[in-house]
Design an enzyme around this catalytic site. Structure first.
Site, short mmCIF file in Angstrom:
data_model
loop_
_atom_site.label_atom_id
_atom_site.label_comp_id
_atom_site.label_asym_id
_atom_site.label_seq_id
_atom_site.Cartn_x
_atom_site.Cartn_y
_atom_site.Cartn_z
N ASP A 30 22.00 20.27 -19.86
CA ASP A 30 22.51 20.09 -18.51
C ASP A 30 22.24 21.35 -17.69
O ASP A 30 22.42 22.47 -18.19
CB ASP A 30 24.01 19.78 -18.57
CG ASP A 30 24.55 19.25 -17.26
OD1 ASP A 30 24.97 18.08 -17.21
OD2 ASP A 30 24.56 20.02 -16.27
N ASN A 87 30.48 9.37 -17.53
CA ASN A 87 31.13 9.19 -16.23
C ASN A 87 30.54 7.95 -15.58
O ASN A 87 29.31 7.81 -15.51
CB ASN A 87 30.87 10.41 -15.34
CG ASN A 87 31.51 11.67 -15.89
OD1 ASN A 87 32.60 11.62 -16.46
ND2 ASN A 87 30.84 12.80 -15.75
N VAL A 96 24.61 11.34 -10.90
CA VAL A 96 23.23 10.89 -11.12
C VAL A 96 23.32 9.46 -11.66
O VAL A 96 23.92 9.23 -12.73
CB VAL A 96 22.47 11.80 -12.11
CG1 VAL A 96 21.06 11.27 -12.32
CG2 VAL A 96 22.43 13.24 -11.59
N HIS A 100 23.99 8.23 -18.49
CA HIS A 100 23.78 9.36 -19.39
C HIS A 100 25.06 9.68 -20.12
O HIS A 100 26.17 9.45 -19.63
CB HIS A 100 23.29 10.59 -18.62
CG HIS A 100 24.12 10.93 -17.43
ND1 HIS A 100 23.98 10.27 -16.23
CD2 HIS A 100 25.09 11.85 -17.24
CE1 HIS A 100 24.84 10.77 -15.36
NE2 HIS A 100 25.53 11.72 -15.95
N HIS A 102 27.12 12.74 -21.89
CA HIS A 102 27.25 14.20 -22.01
C HIS A 102 27.71 14.53 -23.43
O HIS A 102 28.73 14.00 -23.89
CB HIS A 102 28.33 14.74 -21.07
CG HIS A 102 28.06 14.57 -19.61
ND1 HIS A 102 27.68 15.61 -18.79
CD2 HIS A 102 28.16 13.50 -18.80
CE1 HIS A 102 27.56 15.18 -17.55
NE2 HIS A 102 27.86 13.89 -17.52
P1 DGP Z 1 27.37 13.18 -13.95
O1 DGP Z 1 28.33 13.98 -13.13
O2 DGP Z 1 28.06 12.52 -15.13
O3 DGP Z 1 26.54 12.23 -13.14
O4 DGP Z 1 26.40 14.24 -14.60
C1 DGP Z 1 25.16 14.56 -14.07
C2 DGP Z 1 24.75 15.85 -14.72
O5 DGP Z 1 23.37 16.02 -14.49
C3 DGP Z 1 25.43 17.08 -14.14
O6 DGP Z 1 26.24 17.67 -15.15
C4 DGP Z 1 24.30 18.00 -13.75
C5 DGP Z 1 23.10 17.39 -14.38
N1 DGP Z 1 21.88 17.49 -13.60
C6 DGP Z 1 21.69 17.09 -12.32
N2 DGP Z 1 20.43 17.32 -11.93
C7 DGP Z 1 19.81 17.87 -13.01
C8 DGP Z 1 18.49 18.33 -13.23
O7 DGP Z 1 17.60 18.29 -12.37
N3 DGP Z 1 18.21 18.86 -14.46
C9 DGP Z 1 19.16 18.92 -15.44
N4 DGP Z 1 18.79 19.43 -16.62
N5 DGP Z 1 20.42 18.48 -15.27
C10 DGP Z 1 20.73 17.98 -14.07
#
Ligand code: DGP
Length: 114
Positions: A30, A87, A96, A100, A102
């Site tokens: 993340d 989430n 996003v 996904h 976590h």
């Molecule tokens: P959520 O809040 O459950 O939708 O988590 C989305 C996660 O995605 C958040 O913890 C940050 C991560 N994230 C967002 N954009 C990027 C990215 O471009 N690269 C990576 N590695 N993580 C990302």
């Protein structure tokens, strides 16, 4: 179809620290880690949220969970413990819209979560 930043990571159009990959699942660190280990496991076949998952996705959802568990074991963190979070939608904090999971590990977790 749901095109998000995660689709670009799957296609290697933007960089990510990819730590796990199989035919159906990609795992990468993340960008905004909330624990010493914070890895996102995503299906290569995009599903926007858990709400759109169907019984046809049952095997895929299982693969996501098993990938997270395998990775925690690989890091030697399985016995200490870890947390897996999905989430779903805005009130839960989903930002996003590509389903996904976590994986959070490497520190003591608190309950209830914030
Ligand atoms: P959520 O809040 O459950 O939708 O988590 C989305 C996660 O995605 C958040 O913890 C940050 C991560 N994230 C967002 N954009 C990027 C990215 O471009 N690269 C990576 N590695 N993580 C990302």
């Amino acid at each position: 179809m749901s095109e998000t930043i995660f689709s670009k990571i799957i296609r290697r159009e933007i960089p990510a620290d990819i730590v796990y990959e199989d035919d159906a699942v990609l795992g990468f660190s993340d960008v905004n880690p909330q624990a010493p280990v914070h890895v996102l496991f995503i299906p290569k076949q995009a599903i926007p949220t858990l709400n759109e998952a169907t019984p046809a996705d049952a095997e895929l959802l299982g693969k996501l969970l098993l990938a997270a568990a395998a990775y925690a074991k690989q890091l030697g963190l399985a016995e200490r413990g870890y947390r897996v979070v999905v989430n779903c939608n805005e009130e839960a904090g989903q930002t996003v819209f590509h389903l996904h999971l976590h994986l959070l590990a490497g520190r003591r977790m608190h309950w209830p979560p914030g």
